[in-house]
Every structure is written in C-alpha cells, then in structure tokens.
Scaffold this motif. Sequence first.
Motif, PDB file in Angstrom:
ATOM      1  N   GLN A 177      19.458 -81.007  37.056  1.00  0.00           N
ATOM      2  CA  GLN A 177      20.483 -81.315  38.051  1.00  0.00           C
ATOM      3  C   GLN A 177      21.148 -80.004  38.466  1.00  0.00           C
ATOM      4  OE1 GLN A 177      21.202 -84.579  38.896  1.00  0.00           O
ATOM      5  NE2 GLN A 177      23.166 -84.496  39.977  1.00  0.00           N
ATOM      6  N   GLU A 178      21.070 -79.669  39.756  1.00  0.00           N
ATOM      7  CA  GLU A 178      21.739 -78.439  40.189  1.00  0.00           C
ATOM      8  C   GLU A 178      23.242 -78.668  40.258  1.00  0.00           C
ATOM      9  OE1 GLU A 178      21.825 -75.023  43.690  1.00  0.00           O
ATOM     10  OE2 GLU A 178      20.372 -76.667  43.828  1.00  0.00           O
ATOM     11  N   TRP A 183      24.336 -81.488  48.812  1.00  0.00           N
ATOM     12  CA  TRP A 183      23.355 -82.515  48.488  1.00  0.00           C
ATOM     13  C   TRP A 183      22.000 -81.885  48.238  1.00  0.00           C
ATOM     14  CZ3 TRP A 183      18.853 -84.040  51.142  1.00  0.00           C
ATOM     15  CH2 TRP A 183      18.248 -85.204  50.646  1.00  0.00           C
ATOM     16  N   ARG A 184      21.334 -82.366  47.205  1.00  0.00           N
ATOM     17  CA  ARG A 184      19.975 -81.937  46.892  1.00  0.00           C
ATOM     18  C   ARG A 184      19.103 -83.174  46.697  1.00  0.00           C
ATOM     19  NH1 ARG A 184      21.614 -77.656  48.663  1.00  0.00           N
ATOM     20  NH2 ARG A 184      21.913 -75.749  47.441  1.00  0.00           N
ATOM     21  N   ASP A 185      17.912 -83.162  47.264  1.00  0.00           N
ATOM     22  CA  ASP A 185      17.044 -84.344  47.150  1.00  0.00           C
ATOM     23  C   ASP A 185      16.604 -84.592  45.716  1.00  0.00           C
ATOM     24  OD1 ASP A 185      15.336 -82.192  46.920  1.00  0.00           O
ATOM     25  OD2 ASP A 185      13.898 -82.891  48.433  1.00  0.00           O
ATOM     26  N   PHE A 186      16.575 -83.544  44.876  1.00  0.00           N
ATOM     27  CA  PHE A 186      16.120 -83.691  43.491  1.00  0.00           C
ATOM     28  C   PHE A 186      17.251 -84.045  42.530  1.00  0.00           C
ATOM     29  CE2 PHE A 186      16.610 -79.153  44.570  1.00  0.00           C
ATOM     30  CZ  PHE A 186      17.673 -78.820  43.739  1.00  0.00           C
ATOM     31  N   TYR A 197      26.856 -82.207  53.185  1.00  0.00           N
ATOM     32  CA  TYR A 197      25.565 -82.190  53.875  1.00  0.00           C
ATOM     33  C   TYR A 197      25.808 -81.966  55.355  1.00  0.00           C
ATOM     34  CZ  TYR A 197      20.915 -83.561  55.464  1.00  0.00           C
ATOM     35  OH  TYR A 197      19.673 -83.571  56.048  1.00  0.00           O
ATOM     36  N   ASN A 198      25.179 -80.924  55.910  1.00  0.00           N
ATOM     37  CA  ASN A 198      25.342 -80.595  57.332  1.00  0.00           C
ATOM     38  C   ASN A 198      26.814 -80.476  57.724  1.00  0.00           C
ATOM     39  OD1 ASN A 198      22.642 -80.353  57.829  1.00  0.00           O
ATOM     40  ND2 ASN A 198      22.408 -82.327  58.868  1.00  0.00           N
ATOM     41  N   SER A 199      27.571 -79.754  56.915  1.00  0.00           N
ATOM     42  CA  SER A 199      28.987 -79.442  57.149  1.00  0.00           C
ATOM     43  C   SER A 199      29.897 -80.667  57.082  1.00  0.00           C
ATOM     44  CB  SER A 199      29.191 -78.737  58.501  1.00  0.00           C
ATOM     45  OG  SER A 199      29.067 -79.627  59.599  1.00  0.00           O
ATOM     46  N   GLN A 211      17.818 -89.697  48.711  1.00  0.00           N
ATOM     47  CA  GLN A 211      18.200 -90.488  49.888  1.00  0.00           C
ATOM     48  C   GLN A 211      19.165 -89.654  50.724  1.00  0.00           C
ATOM     49  OE1 GLN A 211      19.361 -93.971  47.346  1.00  0.00           O
ATOM     50  NE2 GLN A 211      18.249 -95.157  48.879  1.00  0.00           N
ATOM     51  N   GLN A 212      18.681 -89.161  51.820  1.00  0.00           N
ATOM     52  CA  GLN A 212      19.425 -88.202  52.643  1.00  0.00           C
ATOM     53  C   GLN A 212      20.671 -88.830  53.251  1.00  0.00           C
ATOM     54  OE1 GLN A 212      17.081 -85.946  55.556  1.00  0.00           O
ATOM     55  NE2 GLN A 212      18.692 -86.354  57.058  1.00  0.00           N
TER      56      GLN A 212
END
Length: 311
Positions: A177-178, A183-186, A197-199, A211-212
Amino acid sequence: MRERGSALLTVVVAVMVLLLISGAFFSTIIYQSKIESSEEKGLRAYYLAEAGIQYGIAKVLDGNLKKGDPLPTPETVDDPFGQGGSFTVQWQDNPSGPSFFVTSTGTYSGIMRNKKAEYKYDGSADGCSDGPLPNYPLWTAQSYQANSYVIYNGGAFYSRYYANSSQVPGVLGNPWQEITKKWRDFNVYNTNDIVCYNSAKFQARNYSSNQQPGLLSSPWQEITDQWRDFNEYDTGSIVIYGNKQFKARYWTKNQQPGLLSSPWQEITNEWRSFNVYNTGDVVIYNGHSYRANYYSQNSQPDTSPNWQLIS
C-alpha cells in the motif's frame, strides 16, 4: 505573490544545502560501501527530482504567472548541488482548475526518478501534496512480514500482509500500500477513506480497489458543492449547478438538476417549471406573487387554476 515566490526559492536553496551536507546519510543507507549502489543512486535521483519540483513551483510564483498566462518552457538544471546529476522540469496548466502541474525528472549516474506535483496559481498548495519521504529502508527482493515499511521508486509503502521477494511495490494485486494522499489503482481503500485525483478530493462510500474516482460505476464521492453525475445524494442534499442552488427531494444519482424528470428543487422564490409546489407555497412569476391552491408542477401561474394571484 513575489514574496511567496522568493520564499519558495529560499526553500530550494535550503534543500540544496541539506543535500550538500547529507553525504554521510547516503553512505549508510544500505551497505557500508565505497561504491554507490544502484539504490543509493536512485535515492539521489529522487531528491534531485524533489528539488526540481520546488524549483518549478517557485519559478511560476516568482514570475507572478496567472491562469491563462504562458507557462515556462521545459528546463534542465545541471549539477545543481555540485555533486553531479541534474533535474529537468516541465510545466502544464490544469484545464479543469486554477492550478498547474510541475513534472520533474531527477537523473544521477544514469538512474532516473520522476515526481509530479500540483500547485495553485494563488500560491496555495492543493492539499494533496505528500510530505517529506520517511526514513524507511529501501525495498530489496526479499520477503517482508505484514506492516513492513519500505521506500521504492520514490514512494513510501507498507505491506498489508506478508509479501514475498517477487512482489514489487506499486503493482496491482500485490500486498503493498503506497502511503500517499493520491489515488492509486493498486491501493486498497476502506469506507470513508479520502484520496486526491485530478486535483479533486474524493471519499470512498465503501470498500474499493482499482476503481477510478469520477466514474458512474465507482464508489467514490467527490467532496464538492458542485453537482456531479457520479455522486450519490440523499434527501435534503444541496448542490450547485449552473451557479444555482438545488435541494434533493429524495435520493438521487446521475439525475441532472433543472429537468422536469429530476428530483432537484431549485432554491429560489421564482417559479420554475421543474420545481414541485405544495398547497400554500408562494412564488414570483413575471413580477407578480402567486399562492399555490394545491400540489403542482409545470403549471404556469398566470394561466393555471393551480395558482392564485395575490399581488
């Protein structure tokens, strides 16, 4: 604004000074060796990339650049600390917000590390930037027990459960886990976790992995007053759409405010065809006041028996 930019340039200088005196730190990271390992080179490249980020932010703010102004062209700074290496900085405007992106590539002895950050033109951070990299050991190809902490490719990770030597951090399906606000997909997320995510900031409505955020099918709720088609709204929720306020009459998702078929009630005294009115409600239409005789929707006050003129 210029004071903020100058302050950031001072930060860059401070980073340089810290790196100049950190030779001992680098020499004891992994092995007591006279020859730098690839991991040590990678860490130097990471800090070069970090210095490039600070340099890029400072250059925009010190230049008093605003949204819509041309951003600097890509720039490479060689040997910024007098210890070899370089960083290359690129700038990009954020088309969906009042901010810009800085991408920095640090290079040292053939090893490259990349970093990307977002900053607002008014000189404030987006609240999504991660703090300094923790002093964790570098990841190596070995097994790790649950809750082990490592540094890998410029990021900090911890193992959610046992990880074998072939499970590299940052790969979907692996137990790492980073530790980041982004957000990270992993990564694996639990209910109420918040990511960037995206500012924009999002909160998980339930457990999520890969799940994006920002999609109708994902469990992420954007934290904003603006209406979003992918957000879920409970009865009484208030949103802004087209610079107007709307209140949900019942639970809704992907139903645009301002339509007859949607459950949104515009908060206004003016009559709206899509609003629902109950007996006794008073509205203004064409400069006159009308009182509802009974429940109605899409019944024009000056021609419908549903309304009584009162002034």
